[in-house]
Design a protein around this motif. Sequence first.
Motif, PDB file in Angstrom:
ATOM      1  N   ALA A 217     -33.226  20.807 -17.710  1.00  0.00           N
ATOM      2  CA  ALA A 217     -33.659  20.343 -19.032  1.00  0.00           C
ATOM      3  C   ALA A 217     -32.786  19.183 -19.510  1.00  0.00           C
ATOM      4  O   ALA A 217     -33.289  18.198 -20.066  1.00  0.00           O
ATOM      5  N   ASP A 218     -31.480  19.291 -19.287  1.00  0.00           N
ATOM      6  CA  ASP A 218     -30.563  18.222 -19.696  1.00  0.00           C
ATOM      7  C   ASP A 218     -30.837  16.932 -18.925  1.00  0.00           C
ATOM      8  O   ASP A 218     -30.822  15.837 -19.494  1.00  0.00           O
ATOM      9  N   GLN A 219     -31.082  17.071 -17.628  1.00  0.00           N
ATOM     10  CA  GLN A 219     -31.262  15.895 -16.776  1.00  0.00           C
ATOM     11  C   GLN A 219     -32.615  15.223 -16.958  1.00  0.00           C
ATOM     12  O   GLN A 219     -32.798  14.071 -16.548  1.00  0.00           O
ATOM     13  N   THR A 220     -33.564  15.932 -17.550  1.00  0.00           N
ATOM     14  CA  THR A 220     -34.903  15.357 -17.766  1.00  0.00           C
ATOM     15  C   THR A 220     -35.204  15.187 -19.251  1.00  0.00           C
ATOM     16  O   THR A 220     -36.368  15.088 -19.640  1.00  0.00           O
ATOM     17  N   ARG A 221     -34.160  15.139 -20.065  1.00  0.00           N
ATOM     18  CA  ARG A 221     -34.360  14.969 -21.507  1.00  0.00           C
ATOM     19  C   ARG A 221     -35.113  13.667 -21.782  1.00  0.00           C
ATOM     20  O   ARG A 221     -34.794  12.621 -21.230  1.00  0.00           O
ATOM     21  N   GLY A 222     -36.124  13.754 -22.632  1.00  0.00           N
ATOM     22  CA  GLY A 222     -36.921  12.584 -22.967  1.00  0.00           C
ATOM     23  C   GLY A 222     -38.140  12.400 -22.084  1.00  0.00           C
ATOM     24  O   GLY A 222     -38.945  11.499 -22.313  1.00  0.00           O
ATOM     25  N   CYS A 225     -42.177  17.059 -18.766  1.00  0.00           N
ATOM     26  CA  CYS A 225     -42.337  17.501 -17.380  1.00  0.00           C
ATOM     27  C   CYS A 225     -42.025  18.986 -17.280  1.00  0.00           C
ATOM     28  O   CYS A 225     -41.587  19.611 -18.255  1.00  0.00           O
ATOM     29  N   ARG A 226     -42.236  19.543 -16.116  1.00  0.00           N
ATOM     30  CA  ARG A 226     -41.841  20.932 -15.871  1.00  0.00           C
ATOM     31  C   ARG A 226     -40.324  21.053 -15.957  1.00  0.00           C
ATOM     32  O   ARG A 226     -39.598  20.211 -15.433  1.00  0.00           O
ATOM     33  N   LYS A 227     -39.877  22.121 -16.580  1.00  0.00           N
ATOM     34  CA  LYS A 227     -38.439  22.358 -16.708  1.00  0.00           C
ATOM     35  C   LYS A 227     -38.140  23.824 -16.386  1.00  0.00           C
ATOM     36  O   LYS A 227     -37.359  24.480 -17.078  1.00  0.00           O
ATOM     37  N   ASP A 228     -38.798  24.318 -15.335  1.00  0.00           N
ATOM     38  CA  ASP A 228     -38.666  25.722 -14.956  1.00  0.00           C
ATOM     39  C   ASP A 228     -37.994  25.853 -13.595  1.00  0.00           C
ATOM     40  O   ASP A 228     -37.766  24.864 -12.890  1.00  0.00           O
ATOM     41  N   SER A 229     -37.695  27.080 -13.207  1.00  0.00           N
ATOM     42  CA  SER A 229     -36.965  27.333 -11.962  1.00  0.00           C
ATOM     43  C   SER A 229     -37.742  26.919 -10.721  1.00  0.00           C
ATOM     44  O   SER A 229     -37.156  26.725  -9.657  1.00  0.00           O
ATOM     45  N   GLY A 230     -39.054  26.755 -10.855  1.00  0.00           N
ATOM     46  CA  GLY A 230     -39.873  26.391  -9.702  1.00  0.00           C
ATOM     47  C   GLY A 230     -39.664  24.978  -9.207  1.00  0.00           C
ATOM     48  O   GLY A 230     -40.087  24.640  -8.096  1.00  0.00           O
ATOM     49  N   VAL A 231     -39.002  24.137 -10.017  1.00  0.00           N
ATOM     50  CA  VAL A 231     -38.768  22.750  -9.598  1.00  0.00           C
ATOM     51  C   VAL A 231     -37.278  22.387  -9.630  1.00  0.00           C
ATOM     52  O   VAL A 231     -36.919  21.210  -9.711  1.00  0.00           O
ATOM     53  N   LEU A 232     -36.410  23.388  -9.543  1.00  0.00           N
ATOM     54  CA  LEU A 232     -34.970  23.108  -9.538  1.00  0.00           C
ATOM     55  C   LEU A 232     -34.564  22.228  -8.358  1.00  0.00           C
ATOM     56  O   LEU A 232     -33.617  21.443  -8.451  1.00  0.00           O
TER      57      LEU A 232
END
Length: 267
Positions: A217-222, A225-232
């Motif tokens: 979530a921090d790295q994709t702020r702004g 997009c998906r922000k769940d464990s499935g795309v870590l």
Amino acid sequence: DDFWGRFEGVAEAVKFNHGRAVKQMGTLGRGNHFVELCTDMSGSVWLMLHSGSRNIGKELAEHHMAIAHNLPHNQGLVDRDLAVFVADTPQMAAYRNDLYWAQEYAQYNRAIMMGLLKGVVRKEFKKAKVAFEPEISCHHNYVSEERYDGLDLLVTRKGAIRAGSGEYGIIPGSMGAGSYIVKGLGNEKAFNSASHGAGRRMSRSEAKRRFSVRDLADQTRGVECRKDSGVLDEAPGAYKPIEKVIDQQRDLVEVVAKLKQVVCVKG
């Protein structure tokens, strides 16, 4: 049409998947494949997508790799993945036939998705009277027949795109970093090539161990997009800094535009 008619000429081992190949045409796939809505420094809006030949391409590749691994001249190799086909043999002819069909599949796949995406934008922004510039389409992870130093060669661009003189290309970063539109400089010492993207700093399994949902979530702020464990495994921190990657290939490409995604859709 002729494209699907030529499916009859691909390896017998994958023909049972004809129905699946038809259904997957025009679909994204998983991993680092994406659809993005981006803006550039001038405020222009870009639609960008990244996908390939889907499952049928993977199956064709695995089929021919298995054949290559078992050929007599490839026995005793230090690395089995160095196995090759010899020119002017039935195995090489069959491989090239299936390879070019799969590359064409990938091209159609992206074209269909881009057409659908344009249709959505036109529908949702009717009052804006949206107009599109010509598309930039570039293969990645592919084979091309080209001539260098008087020799006809098969150039394999793994993790690379073609960057011939004046040719436009796309070099994506990650789902939280920018991407670049570039124009090739035609550097023949590099076989007219440039990087396909930022490239990974770590494996997918390492990224899943190292990053949390909060990190993502921090790295994709702004970015929507998906922000769940499935795309870590696709966290921006798992990739090299795109700016450094671009800077290290100034002799291969010139930057035309830097894009920043607003929306990123992962499969």
